[in-house]
Scaffold this motif. Structure first.
Motif, short mmCIF file in Angstrom:
data_model
loop_
_atom_site.label_atom_id
_atom_site.label_comp_id
_atom_site.label_asym_id
_atom_site.label_seq_id
_atom_site.Cartn_x
_atom_site.Cartn_y
_atom_site.Cartn_z
N THR A 153 1.06 4.00 -3.01
CA THR A 153 0.75 5.42 -2.74
C THR A 153 1.90 6.31 -3.16
O THR A 153 1.69 7.35 -3.80
CB THR A 153 0.41 5.62 -1.25
OG1 THR A 153 -0.74 4.83 -0.93
CG2 THR A 153 0.12 7.07 -0.93
N GLU A 154 3.11 5.90 -2.83
CA GLU A 154 4.31 6.67 -3.21
C GLU A 154 4.40 6.82 -4.73
O GLU A 154 4.62 7.92 -5.25
CB GLU A 154 5.56 5.97 -2.67
CG GLU A 154 6.86 6.61 -3.11
CD GLU A 154 8.07 5.75 -2.75
OE1 GLU A 154 9.04 5.78 -3.54
OE2 GLU A 154 8.04 5.04 -1.73
N THR A 205 1.99 6.45 -6.97
CA THR A 205 0.85 7.23 -7.47
C THR A 205 1.08 8.71 -7.26
O THR A 205 0.86 9.53 -8.16
CB THR A 205 -0.46 6.78 -6.81
OG1 THR A 205 -0.66 5.39 -7.10
CG2 THR A 205 -1.64 7.58 -7.32
N ASN A 206 1.54 9.08 -6.07
CA ASN A 206 1.82 10.49 -5.78
C ASN A 206 2.91 11.04 -6.69
O ASN A 206 2.80 12.17 -7.19
CB ASN A 206 2.20 10.68 -4.31
CG ASN A 206 1.00 10.56 -3.39
OD1 ASN A 206 -0.14 10.73 -3.79
ND2 ASN A 206 1.27 10.23 -2.14
N ASP A 231 0.84 -1.21 0.00
CA ASP A 231 0.00 0.00 0.00
C ASP A 231 0.86 1.25 0.00
O ASP A 231 0.61 2.20 -0.74
CB ASP A 231 -0.93 0.02 1.23
CG ASP A 231 -2.12 -0.89 1.09
OD1 ASP A 231 -2.41 -1.35 -0.04
OD2 ASP A 231 -2.79 -1.14 2.11
N ALA A 232 1.89 1.26 0.84
CA ALA A 232 2.77 2.43 0.95
C ALA A 232 3.48 2.71 -0.37
O ALA A 232 3.56 3.87 -0.81
CB ALA A 232 3.78 2.23 2.08
N LYS A 233 4.01 1.67 -1.01
CA LYS A 233 4.72 1.86 -2.28
C LYS A 233 3.76 2.29 -3.38
O LYS A 233 4.09 3.15 -4.21
CB LYS A 233 5.46 0.57 -2.67
CG LYS A 233 6.38 0.75 -3.85
CD LYS A 233 7.39 1.86 -3.55
CE LYS A 233 8.68 1.68 -4.22
NZ LYS A 233 9.62 2.77 -3.96
#
Length: 159
Positions: free
Chosen positions: A92-93, A95-96, A88-90
């Motif tokens: 999100t990173e 995508t941002n 999830d964190a990667k």
């Protein structure tokens, strides 16, 4: 994982900075039989005076756009390296980072449009933006078609 890395290497090349421009040029030449600058020059149909005003603005834009494209390549490479273990964190990173890249690209094009409108007139500036967006969408489509969606390769293995 090997599939996505192979696809990205084919699309982007191993040497991203040199290969990206080469692949983009090849794609445009394959589509139009001309270099990008020739396509732009022909489409705009500028007078010699207008072209003289256009060229330094265009050269600056292309230099900055290519620099931004390196960011996109890094995002794609990061995606490829993390595809099979995407958290999830990667996600999100990535995508941002991709959204920021898109914003920065739009800002650069808007800034260039403003300069061009003053230098070669609103209609010619609008024609440039229209052509540039068309070329970007065409190139992005080619790249996007080569990159699997999140989980796509996992789904293919199950069937």
């Amino acid at each position: 994982m090997k599939n996505i890395l192979f696809i990205l290497m084919m699309v982007l090349g191993l040497n991203a900075s040199a290969q990206s421009s080469t692949d983009e040029i090849k794609l445009i030449q394959d589509l139009y039989g001309k270099s990008k600058s020739d396509v732009v020059k022909e489409y705009l149909g500028l007078s010699e005076t207008q072209y003289a005003a256009f060229q330094p603005i265009y050269d600056s834009y292309e230099s900055q756009r290519k620099s931004l494209s390196q960011q996109k390549i890094k995002i794609l490479e990061d995606y490829a390296q993390n595809y099979s273990t995407l958290s999830d964190a990667k996600a999100t990173e990535l995508t941002n980072a991709n959204l920021k890249y898109n914003q920065d690209s739009e800002k650069l094009l808007a800034k260039t449009h403003s300069k061009l409108a003053k230098a070669i007139g609103g209609i010619n500036a609008a024609k440039f933006v229209q052509l540039e967006l068309y070329l970007q969408v065409t190139i992005r489509s080619e790249i996007q078609n080569a990159i699997p969606f999140i989980g796509e390769l996992d789904q293919a293995k199950k069937h």
